[in-house]
Motif scaffolding. Sequence first.
Motif, mmCIF file in Angstrom:
data_model
loop_
_atom_site.group_PDB
_atom_site.id
_atom_site.type_symbol
_atom_site.label_atom_id
_atom_site.label_comp_id
_atom_site.label_asym_id
_atom_site.label_seq_id
_atom_site.Cartn_x
_atom_site.Cartn_y
_atom_site.Cartn_z
ATOM 1 N N UNK A 138 0.809 -1.216 0.000
ATOM 2 C CA UNK A 138 0.000 0.000 0.000
ATOM 3 C C UNK A 138 0.844 1.268 0.000
ATOM 4 N N UNK A 139 1.911 1.256 -0.804
ATOM 5 C CA UNK A 139 2.759 2.436 -0.969
ATOM 6 C C UNK A 139 3.814 2.621 0.096
ATOM 7 N N UNK A 140 3.848 1.745 1.097
ATOM 8 C CA UNK A 140 4.836 1.877 2.169
ATOM 9 C C UNK A 140 5.935 0.832 2.002
ATOM 10 N N UNK A 141 7.173 1.298 1.988
ATOM 11 C CA UNK A 141 8.324 0.437 1.778
ATOM 12 C C UNK A 141 8.646 -0.362 3.037
ATOM 13 N N UNK A 142 8.929 -1.663 2.840
ATOM 14 C CA UNK A 142 9.380 -2.477 3.972
ATOM 15 C C UNK A 142 10.663 -3.253 3.665
ATOM 16 N N UNK A 143 11.076 -3.302 2.396
ATOM 17 C CA UNK A 143 12.322 -3.947 1.986
ATOM 18 C C UNK A 143 12.964 -3.112 0.882
ATOM 19 N N UNK A 144 14.287 -2.937 0.968
ATOM 20 C CA UNK A 144 15.040 -2.302 -0.110
ATOM 21 C C UNK A 144 16.262 -3.161 -0.409
ATOM 22 N N UNK A 145 16.519 -3.367 -1.694
ATOM 23 C CA UNK A 145 17.671 -4.142 -2.122
ATOM 24 C C UNK A 145 18.411 -3.382 -3.216
ATOM 25 N N UNK A 146 19.716 -3.446 -3.179
ATOM 26 C CA UNK A 146 20.497 -2.770 -4.202
ATOM 27 C C UNK A 146 21.854 -3.416 -4.343
ATOM 28 N N UNK A 147 22.620 -2.922 -5.299
ATOM 29 C CA UNK A 147 23.988 -3.409 -5.441
ATOM 30 C C UNK A 147 24.841 -2.383 -6.152
ATOM 31 N N UNK A 148 26.144 -2.481 -5.856
ATOM 32 C CA UNK A 148 27.114 -1.684 -6.575
ATOM 33 C C UNK A 148 27.368 -0.283 -6.072
ATOM 34 N N UNK A 149 26.749 0.138 -4.975
ATOM 35 C CA UNK A 149 26.958 1.517 -4.523
ATOM 36 C C UNK A 149 28.276 1.660 -3.761
ATOM 37 N N UNK A 157 6.832 -6.401 6.945
ATOM 38 C CA UNK A 157 5.565 -6.241 6.226
ATOM 39 C C UNK A 157 4.473 -5.797 7.195
ATOM 40 N N UNK A 158 4.376 -6.466 8.342
ATOM 41 C CA UNK A 158 3.328 -6.138 9.321
ATOM 42 C C UNK A 158 3.483 -4.719 9.872
ATOM 43 N N UNK A 159 4.716 -4.226 9.949
ATOM 44 C CA UNK A 159 4.942 -2.851 10.397
ATOM 45 C C UNK A 159 4.425 -1.837 9.371
ATOM 46 N N UNK A 160 4.533 -2.172 8.104
ATOM 47 C CA UNK A 160 4.171 -1.236 7.032
ATOM 48 C C UNK A 160 2.723 -1.372 6.580
ATOM 49 N N UNK A 161 2.138 -2.547 6.737
ATOM 50 C CA UNK A 161 0.802 -2.822 6.184
ATOM 51 C C UNK A 161 -0.300 -2.122 6.974
ATOM 52 N N UNK A 162 -1.390 -1.780 6.292
ATOM 53 C CA UNK A 162 -2.549 -1.245 7.008
ATOM 54 C C UNK A 162 -3.194 -2.328 7.886
ATOM 55 N N UNK A 163 -3.942 -1.897 8.877
ATOM 56 C CA UNK A 163 -4.522 -2.811 9.874
ATOM 57 C C UNK A 163 -5.317 -3.948 9.242
ATOM 58 N N UNK A 164 -6.056 -3.662 8.186
ATOM 59 C CA UNK A 164 -6.878 -4.691 7.532
ATOM 60 C C UNK A 164 -6.004 -5.840 7.017
ATOM 61 N N UNK A 165 -4.867 -5.498 6.411
ATOM 62 C CA UNK A 165 -3.978 -6.534 5.886
ATOM 63 C C UNK A 165 -3.240 -7.257 7.014
ATOM 64 N N UNK A 166 -2.881 -6.529 8.065
ATOM 65 C CA UNK A 166 -2.254 -7.161 9.228
ATOM 66 C C UNK A 166 -3.200 -8.206 9.802
ATOM 67 N N UNK A 221 -5.639 -9.757 8.268
ATOM 68 C CA UNK A 221 -5.755 -10.862 7.295
ATOM 69 C C UNK A 221 -4.578 -11.829 7.432
ATOM 70 N N UNK A 222 -3.358 -11.308 7.544
ATOM 71 C CA UNK A 222 -2.172 -12.167 7.671
ATOM 72 C C UNK A 222 -2.191 -12.912 8.989
ATOM 73 N N UNK A 223 -2.480 -12.209 10.072
ATOM 74 C CA UNK A 223 -2.487 -12.851 11.386
ATOM 75 C C UNK A 223 -3.597 -13.893 11.510
ATOM 76 N N UNK A 224 -4.738 -13.616 10.894
ATOM 77 C CA UNK A 224 -5.830 -14.602 10.904
ATOM 78 C C UNK A 224 -5.446 -15.862 10.131
ATOM 79 N N UNK A 225 -4.735 -15.693 9.011
ATOM 80 C CA UNK A 225 -4.340 -16.866 8.216
ATOM 81 C C UNK A 225 -3.274 -17.680 8.937
ATOM 82 N N UNK A 226 -2.429 -17.040 9.732
ATOM 83 C CA UNK A 226 -1.400 -17.750 10.511
ATOM 84 C C UNK A 226 -2.052 -18.535 11.642
ATOM 85 N N UNK A 227 -3.102 -17.961 12.234
ATOM 86 C CA UNK A 227 -3.773 -18.591 13.384
ATOM 87 C C UNK A 227 -4.535 -19.857 12.997
ATOM 88 N N UNK A 228 -4.866 -19.996 11.710
ATOM 89 C CA UNK A 228 -5.658 -21.153 11.269
ATOM 90 C C UNK A 228 -4.854 -22.416 11.206
#
Length: 125
Positions: free
Chosen positions: A38-49, A107-116, A118-125
Amino acid sequence: MKTELGKGMLEQVQGICSALPEVDQIVDGFGHDVMKVRGKTFIMMGEGHNSALPSLSIKATKEQQYLLLEQGGYVKTPYIGHHGWVSVDMEAGPNWDELNVLIQEAYLLAAPKRLVKQVLDSVAK
């Protein structure tokens, strides 16, 4: 990512992120491969700097950052480390079992509450 090591790292991260809802992968203006939710960065990867090795930076809380820096294998991310971001110490090499958990937590730090929920509910199952 251009090097074999960088491509392999990107594939690992993509595999972890594929299980998370609404993740977008973009290339930013600096040439970094970036994972966003949702537009919020949680991972950045690069090389060569500043190194021949690729970099992998992860969003974290300041408490997580402190613990990860103490345990070793991570360094404070340049420019954004004061916000809690950590980077994998690529000299030590990535621990993918640990990174799997850290990427999901980022991901959970960056995601909106609805997605958090959803993820936590799927883990609990």
